[in-house]
Design an enzyme around this catalytic site. Structure first.
Site: not given
Ligand code: GDP
Length: 141
Positions: A11, A51, A59, A114, A117, A128
């Site tokens: 990222k 996404y 978010f 973070n 991905h 994807e």
């Molecule tokens: P991943 O599979 O661990 O990447 O998580 P997800 O698919 O649930 O979410 C996609 C991305 O959205 C995450 O990697 C974070 O960058 C962001 N994200 C997910 N949940 C949150 C949240 O509760 N707050 C914020 N600020 N960002 C989030």
């Protein structure tokens, strides 16, 4: 365990801090090989379509803004159990909950920023990979 392909993204927060090489080394040390790779800059709209599953989450806007804020490295990783292994190497979404030695624990700045991905299932991995790469761009061996 079967040999799988999965989509990985380094990222913008990590690319910006020149952590690309360190992150790829973490994958290679655990047996994941890069079979396709490119550095690109997404528009906010393109980030939103990648996404789309999160479009109703609070978010979403911040995530799309961030994912289009600078170059990313998109890559296909291949190896035994690649989909789960990639996610283990990345660690939990929230870096504060990620285990020591994972990408997110070592490098992430916040829940949004973070660093990495990874696809979460075989179906998502296929979709994807197809989102970013044509068949000819993915090494088959
Ligand atoms: P991943 O599979 O661990 O990447 O998580 P997800 O698919 O649930 O979410 C996609 C991305 O959205 C995450 O990697 C974070 O960058 C962001 N994200 C997910 N949940 C949150 C949240 O509760 N707050 C914020 N600020 N960002 C989030």
């Amino acid at each position: 365990m079967s040999v799988e392909k999965t989509l990985s993204i380094i990222k913008p927060d990590a690319v910006k801090r020149d952590l690309t090489g360190k992150i790829i080394a973490m994958f290679e040390e655990k047996g994941l090989r890069v079979v396709a790779q490119k550095k690109i800059l997404l528009s906010k709209e393109q980030a939103g379509s990648f996404y789309a599953v999160h479009r109703d989450r609070p978010f979403f806007d911040e995530l799309c803004e961030f994912m289009s804020s600078g170059p990313i490295v998109v890559q296909v990783l291949q190896g035994s159990n690649a989909i789960d292994l990639n996610r283990q190497i990345m660690g939990a979404t929230n870096p504060e909950q990620a285990e020591t030695g994972t990408i997110r624990r070592e490098f992430a700045l916040s829940m949004t920023e973070n660093s990495a991905h990874g696809s979460d299932s075989a179906e998502t991995a296929r979709d994807e990979i197809n989102f970013f790469f044509s068949g000819l761009e993915v090494l088959q061996f």
